[in-house]
Design a protein around this motif. Structure first.
Motif, PDB file in Angstrom:
ATOM      1  N   LEU A 172      33.683  26.052  33.341  1.00  9.04           N
ATOM      2  CA  LEU A 172      33.042  26.698  34.491  1.00  9.04           C
ATOM      3  C   LEU A 172      33.548  26.119  35.798  1.00  9.04           C
ATOM      4  CD1 LEU A 172      29.318  26.716  33.306  1.00  9.04           C
ATOM      5  CD2 LEU A 172      30.849  28.702  33.470  1.00  9.04           C
ATOM      6  N   ILE A 173      33.581  26.968  36.813  1.00 10.13           N
ATOM      7  CA  ILE A 173      33.772  26.539  38.190  1.00 10.13           C
ATOM      8  C   ILE A 173      32.360  26.368  38.748  1.00 10.13           C
ATOM      9  CG2 ILE A 173      34.774  27.083  40.431  1.00 10.13           C
ATOM     10  CD1 ILE A 173      36.450  29.249  38.803  1.00 10.13           C
TER      11      ILE A 173
ATOM     12  N   THR B 216      34.941  32.642  36.435  1.00  7.66           N
ATOM     13  CA  THR B 216      36.081  33.029  37.260  1.00  7.66           C
ATOM     14  C   THR B 216      35.667  32.918  38.722  1.00  7.66           C
ATOM     15  OG1 THR B 216      35.484  35.370  37.453  1.00  7.66           O
ATOM     16  CG2 THR B 216      36.803  34.734  35.507  1.00  7.66           C
ATOM     17  N   ALA B 217      36.670  32.932  39.591  1.00  5.58           N
ATOM     18  CA  ALA B 217      36.393  32.901  41.028  1.00  5.58           C
ATOM     19  C   ALA B 217      35.571  34.118  41.443  1.00  5.58           C
ATOM     20  CB  ALA B 217      37.705  32.841  41.803  1.00  5.58           C
ATOM     21  N   LYS B 218      35.909  35.272  40.903  1.00  7.63           N
ATOM     22  CA  LYS B 218      35.188  36.496  41.267  1.00  7.63           C
ATOM     23  C   LYS B 218      33.727  36.425  40.830  1.00  7.63           C
ATOM     24  CE  LYS B 218      36.973  40.705  41.285  1.00  7.63           C
ATOM     25  NZ  LYS B 218      37.552  41.989  40.839  1.00  7.63           N
ATOM     26  N   GLU B 219      33.493  35.953  39.596  1.00 10.59           N
ATOM     27  CA  GLU B 219      32.109  35.847  39.115  1.00 10.59           C
ATOM     28  C   GLU B 219      31.305  34.902  40.000  1.00 10.59           C
ATOM     29  OE1 GLU B 219      29.950  35.510  34.865  1.00 10.59           O
ATOM     30  OE2 GLU B 219      31.323  33.847  35.283  1.00 10.59           O
TER      31      GLU B 219
ATOM     32  N   ILE C 230      42.525  28.548  38.984  1.00 11.66           N
ATOM     33  CA  ILE C 230      43.900  28.284  38.544  1.00 11.66           C
ATOM     34  C   ILE C 230      43.982  26.905  37.876  1.00 11.66           C
ATOM     35  CG2 ILE C 230      46.262  27.853  39.355  1.00 11.66           C
ATOM     36  CD1 ILE C 230      45.687  30.082  41.483  1.00 11.66           C
ATOM     37  N   ALA C 231      43.328  25.906  38.469  1.00  7.18           N
ATOM     38  CA  ALA C 231      43.319  24.564  37.875  1.00  7.18           C
ATOM     39  C   ALA C 231      42.620  24.579  36.515  1.00  7.18           C
ATOM     40  CB  ALA C 231      42.630  23.582  38.820  1.00  7.18           C
ATOM     41  N   LEU C 232      41.540  25.341  36.413  1.00  8.77           N
ATOM     42  CA  LEU C 232      40.827  25.445  35.136  1.00  8.77           C
ATOM     43  C   LEU C 232      41.715  26.070  34.070  1.00  8.77           C
ATOM     44  CD1 LEU C 232      38.054  25.053  33.726  1.00  8.77           C
ATOM     45  CD2 LEU C 232      37.460  27.355  34.486  1.00  8.77           C
ATOM     46  N   ILE C 233      42.407  27.135  34.416  1.00 13.38           N
ATOM     47  CA  ILE C 233      43.297  27.827  33.475  1.00 13.38           C
ATOM     48  C   ILE C 233      44.463  26.931  33.052  1.00 13.38           C
ATOM     49  CG2 ILE C 233      44.988  29.712  33.275  1.00 13.38           C
ATOM     50  CD1 ILE C 233      43.069  31.350  35.128  1.00 13.38           C
TER      51      ILE C 233
END
Length: 127
Positions: free
Chosen positions: A38-39, A81-84, A116-119
């Motif tokens: 998670l972010i 995700t960033a969008k979520e 991106i760092a998470l991926i």
């Protein structure tokens, strides 16, 4: 002309030096929770004093930009995700905690960097 990573980095570094007004709606500490994939964005409230400094609403003391600060987050937002994460912060609460457009744009950029760092399994450090 093709984008050049060195030039793009130089542009971003120069822009990071500009003055920005603080959002009276508060600030966010962004990090990655790798165990949960998670972010995360902890939202903290603040008050902007007459000198333009963010101060702790409870103590009236300035909040340092660097170093450890012992405060309790108002809300923890998380997204896969960033969008979520943007939807959860900007669209779901009855009142959005972000009150300035430049702050919203900054958060969107940071959430994409964190995604991106998470991926990629890279370290994420908030700018």
């Amino acid at each position: 002309m093709n984008p050049n990573l060195e030039n793009m980095t130089a542009i971003d570094e120069e822009l990071s030096k500009r003055h920005i007004d603080l959002d009276p709606g508060g600030y966010f500490i962004i990090y990655i929770d790798r165990d949960s994939n998670l972010i995360c964005a902890k939202h903290f409230t603040n008050v902007i004093n007459d000198r333009g400094l963010a101060v702790d609403p409870a103590t009236g003391k300035p909040i340092p930009a660097r170093g450890k600060v012992e405060r309790t987050a108002e809300t923890l937002f998380t997204g896969r995700t960033a969008k979520e994460l943007c939807v959860k912060i900007f669209e779901e609460p009855p009142q959005c905690p972000v009150t300035m457009l430049d702050h919203a744009a900054y958060l969107g950029r940071e959430f994409v960097r964190a995604e991106i760092a998470l991926i990629n399994g890279d370290e994420y450090v908030q700018d």
